[in-house]
Design a protein around this motif. Structure first.
Motif, mmCIF file in Angstrom:
data_model
loop_
_atom_site.group_PDB
_atom_site.id
_atom_site.type_symbol
_atom_site.label_atom_id
_atom_site.label_comp_id
_atom_site.label_asym_id
_atom_site.label_seq_id
_atom_site.Cartn_x
_atom_site.Cartn_y
_atom_site.Cartn_z
ATOM 1 N N MET A 171 42.274 43.722 0.418
ATOM 2 C CA MET A 171 40.981 43.787 0.529
ATOM 3 C C MET A 171 40.834 44.942 1.032
ATOM 4 S SD MET A 171 38.588 40.522 2.323
ATOM 5 C CE MET A 171 38.059 42.111 3.371
ATOM 6 N N LYS A 172 39.314 45.587 0.544
ATOM 7 C CA LYS A 172 38.053 46.703 0.958
ATOM 8 C C LYS A 172 37.627 45.651 2.561
ATOM 9 C CE LYS A 172 35.465 50.112 -0.377
ATOM 10 N NZ LYS A 172 35.035 50.163 0.810
ATOM 11 N N ARG A 173 37.907 47.148 3.281
ATOM 12 C CA ARG A 173 37.144 46.409 4.975
ATOM 13 C C ARG A 173 35.603 46.491 4.223
ATOM 14 N NH1 ARG A 173 35.656 50.706 8.108
ATOM 15 N NH2 ARG A 173 35.108 48.846 9.429
ATOM 16 N N LEU A 174 34.857 45.992 5.197
ATOM 17 C CA LEU A 174 33.176 47.024 4.856
ATOM 18 C C LEU A 174 32.823 47.036 5.924
ATOM 19 C CD1 LEU A 174 31.759 42.206 4.352
ATOM 20 C CD2 LEU A 174 32.102 43.904 2.621
ATOM 21 N N HIS A 182 34.020 37.424 9.791
ATOM 22 C CA HIS A 182 33.197 38.859 9.689
ATOM 23 C C HIS A 182 34.300 40.331 10.979
ATOM 24 C CE1 HIS A 182 30.216 37.418 7.306
ATOM 25 N NE2 HIS A 182 30.338 36.636 8.283
ATOM 26 N N ALA A 183 35.059 39.962 11.526
ATOM 27 C CA ALA A 183 35.781 40.411 12.434
ATOM 28 C C ALA A 183 37.109 40.759 11.686
ATOM 29 C CB ALA A 183 36.218 39.902 13.625
ATOM 30 N N TYR A 184 37.404 40.328 11.255
ATOM 31 C CA TYR A 184 38.870 40.670 9.603
ATOM 32 C C TYR A 184 37.954 41.342 8.980
ATOM 33 C CZ TYR A 184 42.369 39.866 6.617
ATOM 34 O OH TYR A 184 42.914 40.052 5.360
ATOM 35 N N ASN A 185 37.008 40.698 7.973
ATOM 36 C CA ASN A 185 36.270 41.658 7.233
ATOM 37 C C ASN A 185 36.207 43.319 7.719
ATOM 38 O OD1 ASN A 185 36.767 39.994 5.398
ATOM 39 N ND2 ASN A 185 34.354 39.669 5.238
ATOM 40 N N PHE A 186 35.869 43.406 9.159
ATOM 41 C CA PHE A 186 35.223 44.796 9.568
ATOM 42 C C PHE A 186 36.291 45.550 9.866
ATOM 43 C CE2 PHE A 186 33.058 47.524 12.496
ATOM 44 C CZ PHE A 186 32.511 47.984 11.975
ATOM 45 N N ARG A 242 32.685 44.801 20.983
ATOM 46 C CA ARG A 242 33.831 45.588 20.308
ATOM 47 C C ARG A 242 34.125 46.370 19.616
ATOM 48 N NH1 ARG A 242 38.918 42.993 21.991
ATOM 49 N NH2 ARG A 242 40.568 44.973 21.542
ATOM 50 N N TYR A 243 34.463 48.086 20.026
ATOM 51 C CA TYR A 243 34.814 49.148 19.024
ATOM 52 C C TYR A 243 35.331 49.128 17.859
ATOM 53 C CZ TYR A 243 30.936 51.207 21.722
ATOM 54 O OH TYR A 243 29.793 50.788 22.361
ATOM 55 N N LEU A 244 35.784 49.314 17.154
ATOM 56 C CA LEU A 244 37.322 49.737 16.234
ATOM 57 C C LEU A 244 38.057 50.879 16.500
ATOM 58 C CD1 LEU A 244 38.219 47.532 14.090
ATOM 59 C CD2 LEU A 244 37.064 49.803 12.273
ATOM 60 N N LYS A 245 39.133 50.729 17.033
ATOM 61 C CA LYS A 245 39.458 52.011 17.695
ATOM 62 C C LYS A 245 40.129 52.676 16.850
ATOM 63 C CE LYS A 245 38.299 51.192 23.262
ATOM 64 N NZ LYS A 245 37.882 49.886 22.335
ATOM 65 N N ASN A 246 41.784 51.891 16.736
ATOM 66 C CA ASN A 246 42.769 51.744 15.368
ATOM 67 C C ASN A 246 41.510 52.485 14.096
ATOM 68 O OD1 ASN A 246 44.426 51.863 17.462
ATOM 69 N ND2 ASN A 246 44.405 49.251 16.777
ATOM 70 N N GLU A 247 42.739 53.091 13.042
ATOM 71 C CA GLU A 247 42.645 53.424 12.384
ATOM 72 C C GLU A 247 42.652 52.194 11.132
ATOM 73 O OE1 GLU A 247 42.107 56.386 9.248
ATOM 74 O OE2 GLU A 247 41.664 56.779 11.419
ATOM 75 N N PRO A 248 40.499 52.005 10.929
ATOM 76 C CA PRO A 248 40.580 50.453 9.965
ATOM 77 C C PRO A 248 42.013 50.919 8.917
ATOM 78 C CG PRO A 248 38.633 51.960 9.881
ATOM 79 C CD PRO A 248 39.937 52.945 10.579
ATOM 80 N N LYS A 249 42.132 48.952 8.652
ATOM 81 C CA LYS A 249 42.778 48.978 7.403
ATOM 82 C C LYS A 249 41.949 49.556 6.473
ATOM 83 C CE LYS A 249 42.653 44.349 8.251
ATOM 84 N NZ LYS A 249 42.585 43.183 8.499
ATOM 85 N N ALA A 250 42.573 49.874 5.882
ATOM 86 C CA ALA A 250 42.344 50.180 4.476
ATOM 87 C C ALA A 250 41.928 49.822 3.712
ATOM 88 C CB ALA A 250 43.497 50.892 3.048
#
Lengths: 147, 116
Positions: free
Chosen positions: A1-4, A30-34, A139-147
């Protein structure tokens, strides 16, 4: 799934603990989608649960007719959840860091929620806006987001 | 809605309390009730098995804090076992491992009671 990469969603809840599981599902989605991973998602969910529990128990003190709002605004690497109520305002600076040993003696768990929120999130800010009280959890997204 | 269930059974001189599901401010009163019933029956040796517990918030943690003092005063203990990592992390953040015995396995916790 593409992240939002941009999310803006909000929901109004009745001030009762029965809604906590719905709040957790809302934040989870929403946290999952992000693009957060499982560990971060469960930490964000817990922090938001604690904020809502405080609103239900302390700001509204069991008034089941009262309502609060949970809003997710996320963009870039920032995932922010704002919990807003129109009940009694809250002074976070008056809540001491809990000493678990002492709390065991007095049989009270108060203050643990705020302590957890601060441990789990990058920033926790309280604000009064007119009649409304807001706590904003980021909360900041620190790792590379999932594709 | 996320469900929560507590099952208890006697095991030697202790009671095993199995927690299932989601422990939050909504479901914590059910756990309080179980502790208070056990204490009322004079059962102070308690092993809590967390293997089926998927979630805990501070309201749930507060229940363990509320009863530990009374239980230890009566020469018993609450020993915690079989926690999933995400549940353990919450206990750890609040410093519980310094105040409670936490075991990987329920039988190990039970053996500690049978040694007394």
């Amino acid at each position: 799934m593409k992240r939002l990469d941009k999310i803006e969603e909000s929901k109004i809840y009745k001030s009762t603990t029965t809604v906590l599981s719905d709040v957790r599902s809302f934040v989870n989605e929403h946290a999952y989608n992000f693009g957060f991973g499982d560990k971060e998602i469960s930490e964000i969910i817990l922090a938001v649960d604690e904020a809502c529990t405080n609103v239900i128990k302390h700001a509204y003190k069991g008034n089941l007719e009262a309502e609060f709002e949970v809003r997710v605004i996320a963009s870039g690497i920032e995932f922010a959840v704002t919990v807003r109520d129109w009940g009694e305002s809250f002074k976070p600076e008056e809540v001491p860091v809990p000493n678990i040993k002492e709390k065991m003696k007095v049989h009270k768990a108060g203050g643990l929620g705020i302590f957890l929120m601060r441990k789990l999130m990058d920033t926790v800010e309280y604000q009064e806006k007119g009649a409304a009280n807001e706590v904003r959890l980021v909360r900041y997204l620190k790792n590379e987001p999932k594709a | 809605m996320n469900e929560f269930k507590v099952l208890t059974r006697d095991s030697g001189n202790a009671v095993v309390m199995e927690l299932h599901g989601f422990l939050d401010a909504h479901t914590a009163p059910e756990l309080e009730k179980t502790f208070s019933e056990l204490i009322g029956k004079g059962k102070f040796n308690i092993v809590v098995n967390f293997s089926e517990l998927n979630y805990i918030s501070s309201a749930g943690l507060g229940v363990f804090m509320a009863y530990i003092d009374e239980i230890r005063t009566n020469h018993g203990d609450i020993k915690l076992a079989n926690m999933q990592q995400k549940v353990y992390n919450v206990f750890d953040l609040l410093g519980f491992p310094f105040l409670y015995e936490i075991y990987k396995d329920q039988d190990e916790a039970l053996r500690k009671f049978s040694n007394h």
